[in-house]
Design a protein around this motif. Structure first.
Motif, mmCIF file in Angstrom:
data_model
loop_
_atom_site.group_PDB
_atom_site.id
_atom_site.type_symbol
_atom_site.label_atom_id
_atom_site.label_comp_id
_atom_site.label_asym_id
_atom_site.label_seq_id
_atom_site.Cartn_x
_atom_site.Cartn_y
_atom_site.Cartn_z
ATOM 1 N N GLY A 371 0.674 -1.267 0.034
ATOM 2 C CA GLY A 371 0.180 -0.125 -0.139
ATOM 3 C C GLY A 371 0.699 1.328 0.066
ATOM 4 N N LEU A 372 2.043 1.222 -0.398
ATOM 5 C CA LEU A 372 3.168 2.371 -0.390
ATOM 6 C C LEU A 372 2.875 3.330 -1.456
ATOM 7 C CD1 LEU A 372 6.515 0.893 0.927
ATOM 8 C CD2 LEU A 372 4.820 2.569 2.032
ATOM 9 N N VAL A 434 7.259 -8.498 -6.393
ATOM 10 C CA VAL A 434 7.849 -7.518 -5.372
ATOM 11 C C VAL A 434 7.083 -6.256 -5.790
ATOM 12 C CG1 VAL A 434 9.693 -5.828 -5.043
ATOM 13 C CG2 VAL A 434 10.081 -8.270 -5.576
ATOM 14 N N PHE A 435 6.626 -5.476 -6.804
ATOM 15 C CA PHE A 435 5.971 -4.392 -6.909
ATOM 16 C C PHE A 435 4.579 -4.567 -6.137
ATOM 17 C CE2 PHE A 435 3.151 -1.266 -9.141
ATOM 18 C CZ PHE A 435 3.738 -0.355 -9.063
ATOM 19 N N ALA A 436 3.794 -5.877 -6.604
ATOM 20 C CA ALA A 436 2.633 -5.778 -6.022
ATOM 21 C C ALA A 436 2.449 -5.802 -4.343
ATOM 22 C CB ALA A 436 1.700 -7.063 -6.550
ATOM 23 N N GLY A 441 -2.161 -3.215 -2.721
ATOM 24 C CA GLY A 441 -2.690 -3.803 -1.766
ATOM 25 C C GLY A 441 -2.807 -3.279 -0.375
ATOM 26 N N LYS A 442 -3.003 -4.356 0.733
ATOM 27 C CA LYS A 442 -2.976 -3.537 1.978
ATOM 28 C C LYS A 442 -1.571 -3.680 2.539
ATOM 29 C CE LYS A 442 -7.583 -5.643 2.572
ATOM 30 N NZ LYS A 442 -8.608 -6.534 3.322
ATOM 31 N N ARG A 443 -1.424 -2.955 3.727
ATOM 32 C CA ARG A 443 -0.188 -3.200 4.534
ATOM 33 C C ARG A 443 0.012 -4.442 5.159
ATOM 34 N NH1 ARG A 443 -2.202 1.880 6.963
ATOM 35 N NH2 ARG A 443 -2.642 0.908 8.749
ATOM 36 N N GLY A 444 1.383 -4.713 5.235
ATOM 37 C CA GLY A 444 1.793 -5.892 5.722
ATOM 38 C C GLY A 444 1.799 -6.000 7.086
ATOM 39 N N GLY A 524 -1.395 -9.775 -7.430
ATOM 40 C CA GLY A 524 -2.146 -8.294 -7.612
ATOM 41 C C GLY A 524 -3.560 -8.701 -7.492
ATOM 42 N N SER A 525 -4.250 -9.524 -8.304
ATOM 43 C CA SER A 525 -5.650 -9.606 -8.190
ATOM 44 C C SER A 525 -6.066 -10.653 -7.376
ATOM 45 C CB SER A 525 -6.109 -10.143 -9.675
ATOM 46 O OG SER A 525 -5.503 -11.475 -9.917
#
Length: 628
Positions: A371-372, A434-436, A441-444, A524-525
């Motif tokens: 989510g960055l 890595v990019f996804a 998405g959400k924070r880790g 990603g999806s």
């Protein structure tokens, strides 16, 4: 007309002067250290550009200058520099990336109390690398080759208070020494067999290109393989690749400068400089090609399962260097150098973007990110450009340079072409992953995710180099396309020709697109679950996560084996050799004490000894007579 070419020897002296100045100033001159280091990098880059502009002209000729260095008996070692199209290109790569790293480090290392020392080390490395590039013979190249290794040791272990950084620095230094020892032996053999013991690159080219059997094929193969061993160590190829991922313990700008764009490329550059030797041995060429192809796929599969952001990029570097080695082994040193050229830009971009992320969230674990993108748009977009270039997505730079290698592989060795395609698919997959995980998405989860929640874009000193490198990652590939072939012709001095292959280009695009699509489905999806792979084949995931257990095997065989051998030799020395020494000493001491008792000055003792002697002598005589 060739003023700057003749003055190219000044280029490495500028960062050397900066290193000496920074060392003299000490760590208290923080702002002055940044200014001196960055200014020296800028001047070196400008002079390198001027040299390149002179080389582009139609009347450019190679230039070399040397002087007597050391005289031993009737032989004199020379020291000098040589400017060719290849060296001019490498000057641009080293100084351009070095300049951007200096600017970037002003923000990244701002709070480090040893920032002046850091800039001094970077200046010393730049001097060493530029000296290596400009060297006109194998001996001086080896001197700078070792200086580059020393700088790597200093910079990997820069944060020496961290045990992991100290261990990584020692590991890098020791493992690369294996390759360096092979290179040194190869130089000795060259010195022995070359006419007049010449070690200059011009003489090497003239001898091996038209040697006509003047140097036996077997000796040529041995020399080529020993030189390749040096390249394997410096460029992190299997089986000496284990040092490079651990070298990520150093500051991230150094990962971009040394372990992505310049130092690790020195092995590829070495093979390009000595290509006539490699070309004279078909067996050595095959070894280089197959080791490179294997390393490309081997490292790419490992990168798919790593969670440390910098280590993913480190294994990616090992993989891309494998492509370069494969190209050179297949006979296309210009293809290998072209990929080196483009790779320097997009891989430096990826490492610096990764450093921007780490600087913001204070963790390197990609599972703790996520989510960055809304908070770090510049970093995210530039990272995406670098990732797509690395994944050979057209029309970015990585596509054109990888296309050259795959086209040559399809023509020369279809098996290696298939290996290259598989590695390309894996590359696109793990970069999408890595990019996804980092930006979408959400924070880790985990304690460090609090840093992700508070993340913000890096300062301008860090984002401007990202933008510049992103532009380079977009446009650099157009210097060599299937329709112009300019760079290859310019490097080799031959007429530029098209290198495009419709099949290779099509399959390369499909492999990259398939890798991106699969990565998107998994990360990603969310249509496919990564956990499902782990559940169905846990052994495979564990194998990739543990990097095929190569480090553990080396630990068992070499580290523990050598320690056991040392312990055994120590015990042998202590108990066998030492025991014999102690026994001999005890015998001498006991004999001396016994003799001392006999020689005590008392007549009674002497009389008793005489009587005993007479009795023994009488018994011996009588016994002899009786027996006879």
């Amino acid at each position: 007309m060739d003023f700057y070419t003749k003055a190219a020897w000044v280029i490495p002296l500028i960062p050397l002067a900066a290193f000496l100045a920074l060392t003299a100033l000490g760590r208290n001159f923080r702002k002055a250290g940044v200014l001196i280091g960055s200014l020296a990098a800028l001047v070196s880059f400008v002079l390198s550009v001027l040299v390149l502009l002179e080389r582009i002209g139609p009347n450019a000729v190679d230039y070399d200058y040397s002087f007597d260095w050391i005289s031993i008996g009737g032989y004199t070692f020379e020291l000098g520099f040589e400017v060719t199209n290849l060296t001019a290109l490498m000057l641009i790569v080293v100084t351009f990336v070095g300049l951007l790293v200096n600017v970037y480090s002003a923000g990244y290392m701002k709070k480090d109390e040893r920032i002046t020392v850091f800039y001094g080390y970077v200046a010393l490395f730049t001097f060493s690398m530029l000296g290596l590039v400009l060297s006109d013979n194998m001996l001086s190249l080896y001197v700078f080759w070792e200086l580059v290794g020393v700088c790597s040791f200093l910079l990997v272990g820069f944060w020496y208070t961290k045990p992991a950084a100290k261990a990584a620095a020692k590991k890098a230094f020791i493992v690369t020494r294996i390759g360096d020892a092979g290179l040194l032996i190869g130089i000795f053999l060259l010195f022995w067999y070359m006419p007049e013991h010449a070690l200059g690159f011009t003489m090497i080219e003239s001898v091996f290109e038209g040697q006509g059997g003047s140097i036996a094929t077997g000796i040529t193969t041995v020399i080529a393989l020993l030189i390749f061993l040096g390249a394997v160590g410096k460029s992190g190829q299997f089986p000496l690749h284990v040092w490079l991922p651990d070298a990520m313990e150093g500051p991230t700008p150094i990962s971009a400068l040394i372990h992505a764009a310049t130092m690790v490329a020195a092995g590829v550059y070495l093979l390009a400089r000595t290509f006539p030797i490699l070309e004279a041995s078909a067996f050595a060429g095959d070894v280089v090609a197959y080791v490179g192809g294997f390393t490309a796929l081997f490292a790419a599969t490992i990168a798919m399962a790593q969670n440390d952001l910098k280590r993913v990029l480190a294994y990616s570097t090992i993989s891309q260097l494998g492509y370069m080695m494969m190209a050179i082994g297949l006979g296309s040193w210009t293809g290998g150098i072209f990929h080196l050229f483009t790779h320097a830009f997009f891989k430096a971009l990826l490492f610096l973007a990764a450093g921007s992320v780490i600087h913001a969230v204070h963790t390197q674990n990609i599972k703790e990110m996520g989510g960055l993108y809304p908070r770090m748009r510049v970093t995210a977009l530039t990272f995406a450009i670098g990732a797509l270039a690395l994944s050979s997505i057209p029309p970015l730079a990585g596509f054109w340079s990888k296309d050259v290698i795959l086209a040559v592989a399809l023509e020369q060795n279809p098996f290696l072409f298939a290996v290259g395609l598989a590695a390309a698919l894996c590359t696109a997959f793990y970069m999408t992953r890595v990019f996804a995980l980092v930006f979408l998405g959400k924070r880790g989860t985990g304690a460090e995710s609090l840093g992700v929640a508070k993340a913000k874009e890096s300062p301008v000193t860090m984002t401007v180099p990202l933008v510049v490198l992103a532009v380079a990652a977009i446009v650099a590939g157009f210097v060599e396309t299937p329709w112009n072939g300019w760079l290859g012709g310019w490097l080799s001095g031959e007429e530029a020709g098209a290198h495009g292959n419709v099949v290779a280009i099509t399959l390369s695009i499909l492999a990259g697109a398939a890798g991106v699509y699969l990565g998107w489905l998994f990360y990603g999806s969310g249509r496919l679950r990564p956990a499902a792979v782990k559940e169905s084949a846990p052994w495979l995931v564990r194998l990739l996560e543990r990097k095929y257990y190569i480090d553990e095997a080396y630990e068992l065989v070499f580290v523990r084996g050598l320690r056991a051998l040392g312990t055994a030799l120590g015990a042998f020395d202590k108990y066998v050799i030492g025991g014999l020494v102690k026994f001999a000493g005890s015998v001498a001491s006991y004999s001396g004490k016994t003799a001392l008792r006999l020689q005590n000055g008392q007549i009674q003792t002497y009389s008793l000894a005489a009587v005993i002697g007479i009795i023994v002598l009488a018994v011996a005589i009588i016994g002899r007579r009786l027996l006879s």
